[in-house]
Scaffold this motif. Structure first.
Motif, mmCIF file in Angstrom:
data_model
loop_
_atom_site.group_PDB
_atom_site.id
_atom_site.type_symbol
_atom_site.label_atom_id
_atom_site.label_comp_id
_atom_site.label_asym_id
_atom_site.label_seq_id
_atom_site.Cartn_x
_atom_site.Cartn_y
_atom_site.Cartn_z
ATOM 1 N N PHE A 17 -59.521 1.979 40.440
ATOM 2 C CA PHE A 17 -61.198 1.019 40.555
ATOM 3 C C PHE A 17 -61.743 2.314 40.137
ATOM 4 O O PHE A 17 -63.143 2.481 40.195
ATOM 5 C CB PHE A 17 -61.294 1.654 42.558
ATOM 6 N N ARG A 18 -61.394 3.917 39.768
ATOM 7 C CA ARG A 18 -62.458 4.638 39.593
ATOM 8 C C ARG A 18 -61.861 4.905 37.973
ATOM 9 O O ARG A 18 -63.077 4.788 37.286
ATOM 10 C CB ARG A 18 -62.101 6.122 40.240
ATOM 11 N N ARG A 19 -60.840 5.113 37.399
ATOM 12 C CA ARG A 19 -60.723 5.325 35.687
ATOM 13 C C ARG A 19 -59.767 3.500 34.974
ATOM 14 O O ARG A 19 -60.226 4.821 33.884
ATOM 15 C CB ARG A 19 -60.137 6.480 35.507
ATOM 16 N N PHE A 20 -59.901 3.469 35.808
ATOM 17 C CA PHE A 20 -59.021 1.807 35.029
ATOM 18 C C PHE A 20 -58.385 2.724 34.158
ATOM 19 O O PHE A 20 -58.490 1.400 33.477
ATOM 20 C CB PHE A 20 -60.887 1.205 34.417
ATOM 21 N N LEU A 21 -57.371 2.582 34.500
ATOM 22 C CA LEU A 21 -56.245 3.323 33.396
ATOM 23 C C LEU A 21 -55.685 2.395 32.981
ATOM 24 O O LEU A 21 -55.775 2.521 31.361
ATOM 25 C CB LEU A 21 -55.567 4.617 34.031
ATOM 26 N N LEU A 22 -55.016 1.385 33.639
ATOM 27 C CA LEU A 22 -54.669 0.735 33.092
ATOM 28 C C LEU A 22 -55.616 -0.086 32.344
ATOM 29 O O LEU A 22 -54.250 -0.119 30.809
ATOM 30 C CB LEU A 22 -53.612 -0.136 34.257
ATOM 31 N N PRO A 23 -56.003 -0.801 32.469
ATOM 32 C CA PRO A 23 -57.134 -1.819 31.272
ATOM 33 C C PRO A 23 -57.979 -0.835 29.754
ATOM 34 O O PRO A 23 -57.824 -1.494 28.913
ATOM 35 C CB PRO A 23 -58.267 -2.670 32.155
ATOM 36 N N ARG A 24 -57.923 0.151 30.117
ATOM 37 C CA ARG A 24 -58.269 1.208 29.592
ATOM 38 C C ARG A 24 -57.173 1.859 29.044
ATOM 39 O O ARG A 24 -58.044 2.122 27.159
ATOM 40 C CB ARG A 24 -59.047 2.781 29.637
ATOM 41 N N GLY A 25 -55.618 1.972 28.942
ATOM 42 C CA GLY A 25 -54.902 2.427 27.956
ATOM 43 C C GLY A 25 -53.931 3.675 28.433
ATOM 44 O O GLY A 25 -53.994 4.580 27.140
ATOM 45 N N LYS A 26 -54.733 4.256 28.971
ATOM 46 C CA LYS A 26 -54.849 5.453 29.707
ATOM 47 C C LYS A 26 -53.696 5.775 30.427
ATOM 48 O O LYS A 26 -53.932 7.602 30.919
ATOM 49 C CB LYS A 26 -56.531 6.015 29.547
#
Length: 381
Positions: free
Chosen positions: A282-291
């Protein structure tokens, strides 16, 4: 002084809540038999086939045919969101029509000794990956619901990246794969509240007298208070129970009572799990950003190439926003078009995706048809 007072208040509230939980009792699946299409009862066996200090993998098996043919395997990834896994009993009962069902049962954090270590969302991914690998991914269908969709998709991608067999199919229902799309009140609150505020106001340590004494948790009594803030849900349960009573529907009455019990006994969750989920999803959205890195390796959704992918959303879902689950298709760029599908169910809220009339009349029949087709497609590959 203020910290000491807060601790004493926490211990008092915790103790009162645990007394109430004992009164309600521990929700159970209660699935002893299912019935064939001809109405013949078939006994159901339940065994624990794998476990970690934080999770058990339950195997539900029912032999509905007289020969010794092996039934398809389906793994149900339940959300680690405070509710007992028994909340999914309707899903398990339905899936047993055609499959042996393997269910993740997350353990109440109050019962996990501190010596077992911590559990964050990355550990959740590794747990699911280990269970999937042990069941044989190439012959395994996976259904993940709500919070579990994110770690389940990551686990599937890690299996694909390893060079071994991919999952046969993956169905994601009502989960925040990309929480940036149409954020809900829950998502906005998770993003805006600081880690410090959450730690101070929403966590505490399990008191003495429990196996998990000293473990920092997001306690069940706070989750229960949050659920009580949804009066429409509570009124709906009451009205549904009254309808069953007026019709003399004993089975319906029992189901309504079971649902009330399920929602009256939230589990303690490891505080670090909630904090890491908020951060990653919810904060860094790492999965959809590929991170997103798990165990040192980047989660690469483009490694998925053969897995059949289905996403399901409810048009009236106020917990997971529109297109948050369907976003998986844009991220899994290498899955061919014939291997993917997405469904949005009208007049279906979040809970309808896995319970009540929406599940039995719409969601399950649709899922059953697609599983049958996809299992046949794999046989022809």
């Amino acid at each position: 002084m203020a910290e000491t007072l807060r601790h004493l208040q926490f211990v008092q509230a915790y103790g009162l809540y645990q007394v109430a939980k004992r009164f309600v009792g521990t929700p159970a699946f209660g699935i002893e038999t299912i019935h064939t299409e001809s109405g013949e009862p078939v006994p159901v066996s339940v065994t624990v086939v794998a476990h970690t200090p934080f999770c058990r993998l339950l195997h539900f098996s029912a032999r509905t045919c007289t020969d010794n043919s092996v039934r398809p395997k389906l793994m149900l990834c339940t959300p680690q969101a405070g509710h007992p896994a028994a909340l999914m009993r309707a899903v398990v009962r339905s899936l047993l029509d055609d499959s042996d069902v393997y269910v993740t049962e997350w353990i109440d954090a109050r019962d996990i000794p501190v010596e077992a270590g911590a559990l964050n969302v990355n550990n959740h991914v590794l747990t699911l990956e280990s269970f999937m690998s042990g069941l044989g991914p190439g012959e395994l269908d996976v259904l993940a619901i709500c919070q579990a969709t994110v770690p389940a998709l990551a686990a599937a991608a890690r299996l694909a990246a390893s060079g071994g067999p991919e999952l046969r199919s993956l169905a994601l229902m009502g989960g925040p794969i990309d929480a940036r799309s149409h954020p809900t009140a829950l998502g906005r609150a998770a993003r805006e509240l600081s880690r410090e505020w959450f730690a101070q106001r929403c966590t505490g340590r399990v008191p003495l007298g429990y196996a998990g004494a000293g473990r920092r948790v997001y306690p069940g009594f706070l989750q229960f208070s949050a659920q009580a803030g949804d009066p429409s849900r509570q009124v709906g349960r009451f009205l549904e129970a009254m309808c069953h009573v007026s019709r003399g529907d004993v089975g319906g009455i029992v189901a309504s009572v079971a649902e009330v019990a399920d929602h009256s006994a939230p589990l303690d969750l490891p505080a670090e799990f909630i904090e890491s989920t908020i951060d990653v999803v919810f904060r860094r959205f790492l999965l959809p950003r590929g991170k997103w890195r798990v165990d040192g390796a980047l989660v690469r959704l483009d490694c998925l190439r053969k897995t059949r992918l289905l996403t399901v959303e409810g048009a009236d879902d106020a917990i997971t926003g529109a297109q948050q689950t369907h976003a998986a298709h844009a991220l899994c760029t290498q899955i061919p078009s014939p291997y993917r599908d997405h469904i949005t169910l009208s007049q279906c809220n979040h809970y309808g995706l896995f319970s009540g009339n929406s599940w039995s009349a719409e969601v399950y029949p649709m899922l059953r048809r697609r599983l049958a087709v996809w299992r046949g497609m794999v046989d022809r590959d």
